[in-house]
Design a protein around this motif. Structure first.
Motif, PDB file in Angstrom:
ATOM      1  N   SER A  34      -0.573  95.182  97.031  1.00 37.07           N
ATOM      2  CA  SER A  34      -0.096  93.809  97.218  1.00 37.07           C
ATOM      3  C   SER A  34       0.054  93.178  95.846  1.00 37.07           C
ATOM      4  O   SER A  34      -0.291  93.797  94.822  1.00 37.07           O
ATOM      5  N   GLU A  35       0.544  91.956  95.810  1.00 33.67           N
ATOM      6  CA  GLU A  35       0.790  91.288  94.533  1.00 33.67           C
ATOM      7  C   GLU A  35      -0.455  91.214  93.658  1.00 33.67           C
ATOM      8  O   GLU A  35      -0.390  91.365  92.440  1.00 33.67           O
ATOM      9  N   LYS A  36      -1.633  91.034  94.292  1.00 34.38           N
ATOM     10  CA  LYS A  36      -2.863  90.829  93.526  1.00 34.38           C
ATOM     11  C   LYS A  36      -3.867  91.972  93.626  1.00 34.38           C
ATOM     12  O   LYS A  36      -4.914  91.914  93.015  1.00 34.38           O
ATOM     13  N   LEU A  37      -3.566  93.017  94.396  1.00 38.91           N
ATOM     14  CA  LEU A  37      -4.552  94.090  94.614  1.00 38.91           C
ATOM     15  C   LEU A  37      -4.039  95.432  94.108  1.00 38.91           C
ATOM     16  O   LEU A  37      -2.990  95.916  94.545  1.00 38.91           O
ATOM     17  N   THR A  38      -4.807  96.026  93.176  1.00 38.34           N
ATOM     18  CA  THR A  38      -4.490  97.353  92.644  1.00 38.34           C
ATOM     19  C   THR A  38      -5.646  98.287  92.972  1.00 38.34           C
ATOM     20  O   THR A  38      -6.809  97.971  92.722  1.00 38.34           O
ATOM     21  N   CYS A  46      -7.807  96.379 108.010  1.00 35.61           N
ATOM     22  CA  CYS A  46      -6.377  96.127 107.786  1.00 35.61           C
ATOM     23  C   CYS A  46      -5.588  97.441 107.845  1.00 35.61           C
ATOM     24  O   CYS A  46      -6.128  98.531 107.640  1.00 35.61           O
ATOM     25  N   LYS A  47      -4.310  97.315 108.120  1.00 39.46           N
ATOM     26  CA  LYS A  47      -3.462  98.502 108.279  1.00 39.46           C
ATOM     27  C   LYS A  47      -3.317  99.283 106.969  1.00 39.46           C
ATOM     28  O   LYS A  47      -3.182 100.497 106.989  1.00 39.46           O
ATOM     29  N   ILE A  48      -3.395  98.595 105.824  1.00 40.58           N
ATOM     30  CA  ILE A  48      -3.318  99.303 104.537  1.00 40.58           C
ATOM     31  C   ILE A  48      -4.557 100.179 104.356  1.00 40.58           C
ATOM     32  O   ILE A  48      -4.451 101.362 104.011  1.00 40.58           O
ATOM     33  N   CYS A  49      -5.741  99.634 104.612  1.00 42.18           N
ATOM     34  CA  CYS A  49      -6.969 100.435 104.495  1.00 42.18           C
ATOM     35  C   CYS A  49      -6.960 101.592 105.489  1.00 42.18           C
ATOM     36  O   CYS A  49      -7.404 102.694 105.171  1.00 42.18           O
ATOM     37  N   GLN A  50      -6.437 101.353 106.684  1.00 42.26           N
ATOM     38  CA  GLN A  50      -6.355 102.435 107.668  1.00 42.26           C
ATOM     39  C   GLN A  50      -5.496 103.582 107.144  1.00 42.26           C
ATOM     40  O   GLN A  50      -5.855 104.750 107.282  1.00 42.26           O
ATOM     41  N   CYS A 109     -12.283  90.011  92.252  1.00 35.81           N
ATOM     42  CA  CYS A 109     -13.458  90.846  92.486  1.00 35.81           C
ATOM     43  C   CYS A 109     -13.042  92.303  92.366  1.00 35.81           C
ATOM     44  O   CYS A 109     -11.861  92.623  92.298  1.00 35.81           O
ATOM     45  N   VAL A 110     -14.037  93.170  92.316  1.00 38.59           N
ATOM     46  CA  VAL A 110     -13.813  94.607  92.304  1.00 38.59           C
ATOM     47  C   VAL A 110     -14.521  95.160  93.532  1.00 38.59           C
ATOM     48  O   VAL A 110     -15.746  95.063  93.643  1.00 38.59           O
ATOM     49  N   ALA A 111     -13.744  95.702  94.451  1.00 38.98           N
ATOM     50  CA  ALA A 111     -14.303  96.263  95.683  1.00 38.98           C
ATOM     51  C   ALA A 111     -14.502  97.762  95.501  1.00 38.98           C
ATOM     52  O   ALA A 111     -13.567  98.484  95.163  1.00 38.98           O
ATOM     53  N   ILE A 112     -15.729  98.194  95.702  1.00 35.37           N
ATOM     54  CA  ILE A 112     -16.087  99.606  95.543  1.00 35.37           C
ATOM     55  C   ILE A 112     -16.312 100.202  96.937  1.00 35.37           C
ATOM     56  O   ILE A 112     -17.107  99.671  97.718  1.00 35.37           O
ATOM     57  N   PRO A 113     -15.621 101.308  97.264  1.00 35.04           N
ATOM     58  CA  PRO A 113     -15.882 101.947  98.558  1.00 35.04           C
ATOM     59  C   PRO A 113     -17.347 102.390  98.651  1.00 35.04           C
ATOM     60  O   PRO A 113     -17.867 103.044  97.745  1.00 35.04           O
ATOM     61  N   ALA A 114     -17.987 102.019  99.751  1.00 31.96           N
ATOM     62  CA  ALA A 114     -19.418 102.316  99.922  1.00 31.96           C
ATOM     63  C   ALA A 114     -19.713 103.805  99.795  1.00 31.96           C
ATOM     64  O   ALA A 114     -20.726 104.190  99.221  1.00 31.96           O
ATOM     65  N   GLY A 115     -18.837 104.640 100.303  1.00 37.61           N
ATOM     66  CA  GLY A 115     -19.070 106.083 100.270  1.00 37.61           C
ATOM     67  C   GLY A 115     -19.025 106.692  98.889  1.00 37.61           C
ATOM     68  O   GLY A 115     -19.522 107.797  98.677  1.00 37.61           O
ATOM     69  N   SER A 116     -18.443 105.992  97.923  1.00 33.28           N
ATOM     70  CA  SER A 116     -18.394 106.527  96.559  1.00 33.28           C
ATOM     71  C   SER A 116     -19.638 106.148  95.754  1.00 33.28           C
ATOM     72  O   SER A 116     -19.859 106.685  94.670  1.00 33.28           O
ATOM     73  N   MET A 169     -12.081 102.198  92.955  1.00 32.57           N
ATOM     74  CA  MET A 169     -12.230 100.747  93.007  1.00 32.57           C
ATOM     75  C   MET A 169     -10.903 100.100  93.368  1.00 32.57           C
ATOM     76  O   MET A 169      -9.832 100.646  93.115  1.00 32.57           O
ATOM     77  N   ASN A 170     -11.026  98.931  93.984  1.00 29.23           N
ATOM     78  CA  ASN A 170      -9.890  98.106  94.357  1.00 29.23           C
ATOM     79  C   ASN A 170     -10.062  96.794  93.604  1.00 29.23           C
ATOM     80  O   ASN A 170     -11.053  96.096  93.803  1.00 29.23           O
TER      81      ASN A 170
END
Length: 144
Positions: free
Chosen positions: A67-71, A31-35, A92-99, A83-84
């Motif tokens: 976004s409204e639901k993502l911090t 997604c453009k935000i992650c980019q 859910c809690v999304a953890i960047p793989a590199g961390s 974390m996202n």
């Protein structure tokens, strides 16, 4: 929750998370935000909220709502995204793989992406014949 335990840490060592169990899913997000946030594709592992615990927080978080639901939570010293946090029905809690601190080599099944999302927004496809290096190009072993 039992099972596999991993830690996730930032560059300066001011933040550390404890992650227990297997991820719900593993994605490459185009997604453009992650980019904008990562400079490229984001490789994230998503966990149930009760699988992720703050183990060390010696510096404050930077919290950024994309976004409204993502911090997104980053270290205020070194700016590493830790974390996202997605709220709501699909929490859910999304953890960047590199961390995530890892001992295994490449292709450890724990990290292998299962999905690519927002694929139509990707920057480019990597041609198979692009040279691969063990370190910086020209000053390390060429792998392929």
């Amino acid at each position: 929750m039992g099972g596999v335990v991993h830690t996730s840490s930032c560059l300066c060592g001011g933040m550390r998370l404890k992650i227990t169990g297997e991820p719900m899913f593993r994605v490459l997000c185009h997604c453009k935000i992650c980019q904008k946030l990562t400079g490229s594709v984001a490789h994230n592992l998503a966990f149930k909220p009760d699988q992720v615990h703050v183990e060390k927080k010696s510096v404050p978080w930077i919290e950024y709502k994309t976004s409204e639901k993502l911090t997104r939570h980053s270290c205020s010293t070194c700016a590493v995204t830790m974390m996202n946090v997605l709220e709501g029905e699909k929490a859910c809690v999304a953890i960047p793989a590199g961390s995530i601190d890892r001992e295994g080599g490449p292709n450890d099944a724990f990290f292998l992406p299962q999905h690519q999302i927002y694929f139509g927004d990707r920057i480019c496809d990597t041609p198979a014949d692009v040279p691969k290096w063990s370190g910086f190009m020209g000053s390390s072993e060429k792998l392929a």
